[in-house]
Design a protein around this motif. Structure first.
Motif, PDB file in Angstrom:
ATOM      1  N   SER A   1      14.846  -9.206 -23.662  1.00 29.20           N
ATOM      2  CA  SER A   1      15.184  -8.999 -22.327  1.00 29.20           C
ATOM      3  C   SER A   1      15.273  -7.624 -22.033  1.00 29.20           C
ATOM      4  CB  SER A   1      16.462  -9.679 -22.174  1.00 29.20           C
ATOM      5  OG  SER A   1      17.581  -9.357 -23.032  1.00 29.20           O
ATOM      6  N   ASP A   2      15.815  -6.852 -23.110  1.00 27.55           N
ATOM      7  CA  ASP A   2      16.131  -5.278 -22.900  1.00 27.55           C
ATOM      8  C   ASP A   2      14.774  -4.636 -22.523  1.00 27.55           C
ATOM      9  OD1 ASP A   2      18.857  -5.585 -23.345  1.00 27.55           O
ATOM     10  OD2 ASP A   2      18.757  -4.701 -25.401  1.00 27.55           O
ATOM     11  N   ARG A   3      13.576  -5.002 -23.253  1.00 28.56           N
ATOM     12  CA  ARG A   3      12.407  -4.293 -23.095  1.00 28.56           C
ATOM     13  C   ARG A   3      11.772  -4.487 -21.740  1.00 28.56           C
ATOM     14  NH1 ARG A   3       7.107  -4.873 -26.931  1.00 28.56           N
ATOM     15  NH2 ARG A   3       6.099  -2.950 -26.522  1.00 28.56           N
ATOM     16  N   LEU A   4      11.995  -5.817 -21.332  1.00 25.24           N
ATOM     17  CA  LEU A   4      11.443  -6.235 -19.982  1.00 25.24           C
ATOM     18  C   LEU A   4      12.415  -5.553 -18.801  1.00 25.24           C
ATOM     19  CD1 LEU A   4      10.455  -9.987 -20.389  1.00 25.24           C
ATOM     20  CD2 LEU A   4       8.964  -8.145 -19.935  1.00 25.24           C
ATOM     21  N   THR A   5      13.657  -5.564 -19.158  1.00 32.32           N
ATOM     22  CA  THR A   5      14.407  -4.771 -18.311  1.00 32.32           C
ATOM     23  C   THR A   5      14.486  -3.484 -18.129  1.00 32.32           C
ATOM     24  OG1 THR A   5      16.490  -6.228 -18.609  1.00 32.32           O
ATOM     25  CG2 THR A   5      16.932  -4.290 -17.680  1.00 32.32           C
ATOM     26  N   GLY A   6      14.015  -2.804 -19.067  1.00 34.51           N
ATOM     27  CA  GLY A   6      13.474  -1.432 -19.271  1.00 34.51           C
ATOM     28  C   GLY A   6      12.364  -0.957 -18.153  1.00 34.51           C
ATOM     29  N   LEU A   7      11.117  -1.831 -18.466  1.00 27.73           N
ATOM     30  CA  LEU A   7       9.855  -1.929 -17.790  1.00 27.73           C
ATOM     31  C   LEU A   7      10.180  -2.114 -16.401  1.00 27.73           C
ATOM     32  CD1 LEU A   7       6.909  -1.755 -17.343  1.00 27.73           C
ATOM     33  CD2 LEU A   7       6.749  -4.275 -17.897  1.00 27.73           C
ATOM     34  N   TRP A   8      11.197  -3.008 -16.070  1.00 24.50           N
ATOM     35  CA  TRP A   8      11.497  -3.218 -14.533  1.00 24.50           C
ATOM     36  C   TRP A   8      12.260  -2.128 -13.835  1.00 24.50           C
ATOM     37  CZ3 TRP A   8      11.165  -4.612  -9.969  1.00 24.50           C
ATOM     38  CH2 TRP A   8      11.998  -4.564  -8.927  1.00 24.50           C
ATOM     39  N   GLU A   9      13.202  -1.410 -14.571  1.00 24.12           N
ATOM     40  CA  GLU A   9      13.864  -0.516 -14.296  1.00 24.12           C
ATOM     41  C   GLU A   9      12.884   0.813 -13.921  1.00 24.12           C
ATOM     42  OE1 GLU A   9      17.147   0.296 -17.093  1.00 24.12           O
ATOM     43  OE2 GLU A   9      18.195  -1.379 -16.114  1.00 24.12           O
ATOM     44  N   ALA A  10      12.066   0.941 -14.846  1.00 25.69           N
ATOM     45  CA  ALA A  10      10.970   2.048 -14.603  1.00 25.69           C
ATOM     46  C   ALA A  10      10.218   2.021 -13.446  1.00 25.69           C
ATOM     47  CB  ALA A  10      10.186   2.366 -16.114  1.00 25.69           C
ATOM     48  N   VAL A  11       9.947   0.580 -13.311  1.00 34.75           N
ATOM     49  CA  VAL A  11       8.809   0.377 -12.060  1.00 34.75           C
ATOM     50  C   VAL A  11       9.907   0.542 -10.662  1.00 34.75           C
ATOM     51  CG1 VAL A  11       7.743  -1.627 -10.908  1.00 34.75           C
ATOM     52  CG2 VAL A  11       7.477  -1.365 -13.213  1.00 34.75           C
ATOM     53  N   ARG A  12      11.133   0.213 -10.534  1.00 40.97           N
ATOM     54  CA  ARG A  12      12.042   0.437  -9.584  1.00 40.97           C
ATOM     55  C   ARG A  12      12.035   2.053  -9.326  1.00 40.97           C
ATOM     56  NH1 ARG A  12      17.656  -2.839  -9.573  1.00 40.97           N
ATOM     57  NH2 ARG A  12      17.631  -1.578 -11.286  1.00 40.97           N
ATOM     58  N   GLU A  13      12.244   2.539 -10.317  1.00 39.77           N
ATOM     59  CA  GLU A  13      12.557   4.022 -10.079  1.00 39.77           C
ATOM     60  C   GLU A  13      11.065   4.685  -9.440  1.00 39.77           C
ATOM     61  OE1 GLU A  13      13.610   8.148 -12.558  1.00 39.77           O
ATOM     62  OE2 GLU A  13      13.996   6.180 -13.559  1.00 39.77           O
ATOM     63  N   ALA A  14      10.005   4.427  -9.931  1.00 40.70           N
ATOM     64  CA  ALA A  14       8.914   4.716  -9.577  1.00 40.70           C
ATOM     65  C   ALA A  14       8.391   4.228  -8.311  1.00 40.70           C
ATOM     66  CB  ALA A  14       7.611   4.479 -10.401  1.00 40.70           C
ATOM     67  N   PHE A  15       8.720   3.036  -7.848  1.00 34.62           N
ATOM     68  CA  PHE A  15       8.068   2.475  -6.669  1.00 34.62           C
ATOM     69  C   PHE A  15       9.458   1.813  -6.090  1.00 34.62           C
ATOM     70  CE2 PHE A  15       4.672   2.397  -9.584  1.00 34.62           C
ATOM     71  CZ  PHE A  15       3.621   2.559  -8.590  1.00 34.62           C
ATOM     72  N   PRO A  16      10.325   2.606  -5.086  1.00 32.92           N
ATOM     73  CA  PRO A  16      11.387   2.156  -4.621  1.00 32.92           C
ATOM     74  C   PRO A  16      11.507   0.852  -3.750  1.00 32.92           C
ATOM     75  CG  PRO A  16      11.315   4.572  -4.403  1.00 32.92           C
ATOM     76  CD  PRO A  16      10.041   4.103  -4.803  1.00 32.92           C
ATOM     77  N   ASP A  17      10.440   0.448  -3.177  1.00 32.66           N
ATOM     78  CA  ASP A  17       9.980  -0.857  -2.359  1.00 32.66           C
ATOM     79  C   ASP A  17      10.021  -2.024  -3.142  1.00 32.66           C
ATOM     80  OD1 ASP A  17      10.465   0.771  -0.144  1.00 32.66           O
ATOM     81  OD2 ASP A  17       8.061   0.810  -0.025  1.00 32.66           O
ATOM     82  N   ALA A  18       9.812  -1.840  -4.647  1.00 28.47           N
ATOM     83  CA  ALA A  18       9.869  -2.791  -5.524  1.00 28.47           C
ATOM     84  C   ALA A  18      10.811  -3.826  -5.544  1.00 28.47           C
ATOM     85  CB  ALA A  18       9.406  -2.404  -7.020  1.00 28.47           C
ATOM     86  N   GLN A  19      10.453  -5.120  -5.578  1.00 25.44           N
ATOM     87  CA  GLN A  19      11.300  -6.283  -5.828  1.00 25.44           C
ATOM     88  C   GLN A  19      11.095  -7.023  -6.728  1.00 25.44           C
ATOM     89  OE1 GLN A  19      11.793  -7.304  -1.276  1.00 25.44           O
ATOM     90  NE2 GLN A  19      10.817  -9.258  -1.968  1.00 25.44           N
ATOM     91  N   GLN A  20      11.889  -7.649  -7.496  1.00 25.09           N
ATOM     92  CA  GLN A  20      11.595  -8.901  -8.420  1.00 25.09           C
ATOM     93  C   GLN A  20      11.042 -10.164  -7.380  1.00 25.09           C
ATOM     94  OE1 GLN A  20      14.279  -9.631 -11.610  1.00 25.09           O
ATOM     95  NE2 GLN A  20      13.841  -7.652 -12.427  1.00 25.09           N
ATOM     96  N   ALA A  21      10.078 -11.064  -8.003  1.00 26.05           N
ATOM     97  CA  ALA A  21       9.679 -12.149  -7.397  1.00 26.05           C
ATOM     98  C   ALA A  21      11.014 -13.173  -7.431  1.00 26.05           C
ATOM     99  CB  ALA A  21       8.411 -12.795  -8.076  1.00 26.05           C
ATOM    100  N   ALA A  22      10.930 -13.873  -6.125  1.00 24.75           N
ATOM    101  CA  ALA A  22      12.212 -14.982  -6.087  1.00 24.75           C
ATOM    102  C   ALA A  22      12.213 -15.837  -7.227  1.00 24.75           C
ATOM    103  CB  ALA A  22      12.069 -15.757  -4.984  1.00 24.75           C
TER     104      ALA A  22
END
Length: 250
Positions: free
Chosen positions: A96-117
């Motif tokens: 989960s840490d690896r996927l969480t790290g990827l998500w955090e990097a995406v969110r930083e690069a793309f501020p509009d990003a949101q995870q799917a429901a």
């Protein structure tokens, strides 16, 4: 792409299909669900091949008129065997840490990003919404996918989500495992899809079909299907079932 009417239906034993944008529009229509039941009643094996999460696949495998489900873009497959759910995973889930790290990097690069429901029901990937509960566009989705790949992940763009994961699976690999388990040859199967994450299936299946909206993806679609329906979404799916079951004895 050739019109669906040119597809030879004789000898087809199985119908594999994507969900969002293919069988399902914003909601699952009674007509599309009835078409799925009609396909199975006509003797076709029915297999959903989707980017949707493991939790949703569990319900579909148990309750829908299906012979199997491939979920999370090929990370896992489920089917009922003697009344019990059998699940196969392509490989152990990433931490989960690896996927969480990827998500955090995406969110930083793309501020509009949101995870799917549907993220809480996922095991192997992170899904980023661009068209289900928001409207960020295909260009934005393509940029997110390229960014994720630059982080060492794999990424696929569907009609609604960008799915990102660490692993070597795709829809095709797990579909072939499931077909082997069911004793089915790829040559006797039809695949129906609508978007870029279906490209491996379009490339591999001689009898590949896109619903009408497949033309909207342009250069994002690496491999086009060989046939195309007149209608879009669930109506296009029902069109496929009608073509396959019209006057065919199995």
């Amino acid at each position: 792409m050739q019109p669906l009417s040119e597809l030879p239906a004789a000898g087809v034993r199985a119908l594999l299909f994507d969900l969002d944008g293919t069988m399902v529009d914003e909601r699952l229509s009674p007509a599309a669900y009835a078409a799925l039941a009609q396909a199975q009643q006509a003797g076709l094996r029915t297999i959903a091949v989707t980017g949707r999460p493991a939790g949703w696949c569990d319900l579909m495998a148990r309750w829908w008129p299906l012979d199997g489900v491939v979920g999370e873009n090929g990370a896992l497959a489920m089917r009922l065997v003697d009344g019990r759910l059998e699940r196969s995973d392509w490989q152990p889930a990433a931490t989960s840490d690896r996927l969480t790290g990827l998500w955090e990097a995406v969110r930083e690069a793309f501020p509009d990003a949101q995870q799917a429901a549907d993220q809480p029901w996922r095991v192997h990937d992170v899904a980023i919404d661009f068209a289900e509960e928001c409207d960020l566009g295909l260009e934005w989705a393509g940029a997110v996918a390229e960014f994720a790949r630059a982080q060492g992940a794999r990424a696929a763009v569907s009609s609604i989500h960008v799915n990102c994961w660490f692993g070597d699976w795709d829809k095709l690999g797990m579909s072939e495992r499931l077909l082997d388990a069911l004793g089915l040859a790829r040559e006797a199967c039809v695949y129906v899809g609508d978007s870029p994450n279906d490209a491996p299936m379009f490339r591999a299946f001689e009898l590949s079909i896109g619903v009408a909206s497949v033309a909207d993806y342009g250069d994002l679609l690496e491999h086009a299907p060989r046939y195309v329906t007149e209608s879009d979404g669930g109506a296009g799916f029902a069109e496929v079932v009608a073509h396959l079951t019209r006057g065919v004895t199995r």
